[in-house]
Design an enzyme around this catalytic site. Structure first.
Site, mmCIF file in Angstrom:
data_model
loop_
_atom_site.group_PDB
_atom_site.id
_atom_site.type_symbol
_atom_site.label_atom_id
_atom_site.label_comp_id
_atom_site.label_asym_id
_atom_site.label_seq_id
_atom_site.Cartn_x
_atom_site.Cartn_y
_atom_site.Cartn_z
ATOM 1 N N PRO A 2 0.814 -1.216 0.000
ATOM 2 C CA PRO A 2 0.000 0.000 0.000
ATOM 3 C C PRO A 2 0.844 1.261 0.000
ATOM 4 C CG PRO A 2 -0.468 -1.400 1.917
ATOM 5 C CD PRO A 2 0.705 -1.987 1.232
ATOM 6 N N GLU A 3 0.644 2.078 -0.979
ATOM 7 C CA GLU A 3 1.204 3.419 -0.975
ATOM 8 C C GLU A 3 0.020 4.367 -0.887
ATOM 9 O OE1 GLU A 3 4.372 4.131 -3.795
ATOM 10 O OE2 GLU A 3 5.030 2.053 -3.703
ATOM 11 N N HIS A 94 -4.065 -14.016 9.317
ATOM 12 C CA HIS A 94 -3.198 -13.006 9.920
ATOM 13 C C HIS A 94 -4.002 -11.897 10.602
ATOM 14 C CE1 HIS A 94 0.131 -15.058 8.087
ATOM 15 N NE2 HIS A 94 -0.396 -14.911 6.885
ATOM 16 N N ARG A 113 2.741 -9.253 7.595
ATOM 17 C CA ARG A 113 4.127 -8.989 7.992
ATOM 18 C C ARG A 113 4.289 -8.110 9.228
ATOM 19 N NH1 ARG A 113 6.832 -8.202 1.991
ATOM 20 N NH2 ARG A 113 5.984 -10.107 1.150
ATOM 21 N N ARG A 155 18.956 20.056 -0.975
ATOM 22 C CA ARG A 155 19.582 18.812 -0.514
ATOM 23 C C ARG A 155 20.724 18.391 -1.426
ATOM 24 N NH1 ARG A 155 15.512 14.993 2.662
ATOM 25 N NH2 ARG A 155 14.391 16.635 3.732
#
Length: 282
Positions: A2-3, A94, A113, A155
């Site tokens: 998932p983003e 899970h 996970r 940066r």
DNA sequence: ATGAATACCTGAGAGC
DNA sequence: TGCTCTCAGGTATTCA
């Protein structure tokens, strides 16, 4: 994985299925999923009992359910799912956390996970204190593109590393970073300090573009019983130009896509469209 | 300021 | 078959 687009699909699902409901009981099946709730699992469940859900907000990959003065902050990690199911349905393999709702349904947090998790934040319904360091995401109406460009170019680092820095811009993960860079014809190691303003503008437009396309596709696979989501927006199979395409011909120039080790993961890129800079940075 | 390394996790797949 | 190893990846943290 998932983003931002996948998390937004979940947010919308929660918005339509959970807002207005009351949590009657919370059950933690695996304490690791609440390890970031520092007061412990018992406090977590106590804090959620008999609480009304008044709204659902999101910043980057974090989302939170608003509970009047508190916030139930959630991150899906790598494998988190939110499922809306009937109580008699068998437990998922899970299953980590169950929230019983006052309409008789259950909101289940399933996470193979356990990189994801939940916590109850006592301060910051508008923005939980635990995530004040997370920058606005590019779909946020208040995202400041000029400020982003300024901070990016100050940066001295590689452009992909910067894209993945949630304190600079949030919601971008490995997949959409590679896709946006491919669309922008930028190599991942391009030095942020040397990026031209138009290159930054193009990159940002492509980040937004790739996310919105994924959102459209993910939003279509909606089931009333599922708040969604397993991270499959359907987007992965069909629309990827770079990510996971090692050895396959570039969709623009047919040069085989390359894969480099990068930050303990991978970077996929086209050697022709995205030439490696002479003085690149990671 | 930046980055490198590490920890946190499971399970699929490869190699032997 | 069964073992070990690698890989997938976001984020927090610690150290250089």
């Amino acid at each position: 994985m998932p983003e931002l687009p996948e998390v937004e699909v979940v947010r919308r699902g929660l918005d339509s299925h959970v807002v207005g409901r009351r949590i009657t009981r919370a059950t933690v099946h695996d304490v690791r999923s609440v390890r970031r709730h520092l007061a412990g699992p018992a406090d977590f469940t106590d804090s959620l009992t008999d609480r009304a859900v008044t709204g659902v907000a999101r910043r980057g990959k974090y989302l939170w359910m608003q509970l009047d003065d508190d916030a139930l902050l959630c991150h899906l990690g790598m494998s988190g799912q939110m499922l809306m199911v009937r109580p008699e349905a068998p437990a998922e393999k899970h299953l980590r956390i169950t929230l019983d709702l006052d309409d008789g349904m259950q909101l289940r947090f399933v996470d193979q996970r356990i990189f994801g998790g939940m916590l109850v934040s006592r301060e910051g319904v508008e923005l939980p204190a635990e995530i004040v360091h997370i920058a606005r995401d590019p779909l946020d109406p208040l995202f400041d593109a000029e400020d982003f460009r300024t901070r990016l170019r100050k940066r001295r680092t590689g452009v992909k590393r910067a894209l993945l820095d949630q304190g600079l811009i949030s919601g971008v993960g490995n997949i959409y970073a590679d896709e946006a860079l491919w669309r922008s014809r930028l190599h991942y190691a391009r030095d942020t300090h040397n990026l031209r303003a138009p290159e930054v503008a193009l990159l940002l437009a492509n980040v937004v573009g790739v996310m919105n396309e994924a959102l459209e596709k993910g939003g279509t696979s909606f089931d009333a019983l599922y708040v969604n989501v397993n991270g499959d927006s359907g987007y992965f199979d069909r629309s990827l130009n770079a990510y996971g395409q090692e050895g396959l011909p570039c969709d623009r120039c047919s040069t085989p896509i390359r894969r480099d080790a990068f930050m303990n993961r991978s970077a996929f890129w086209c050697p022709t469209c995205q030439p490696r800079p002479r003085n690149g940075r990671w």
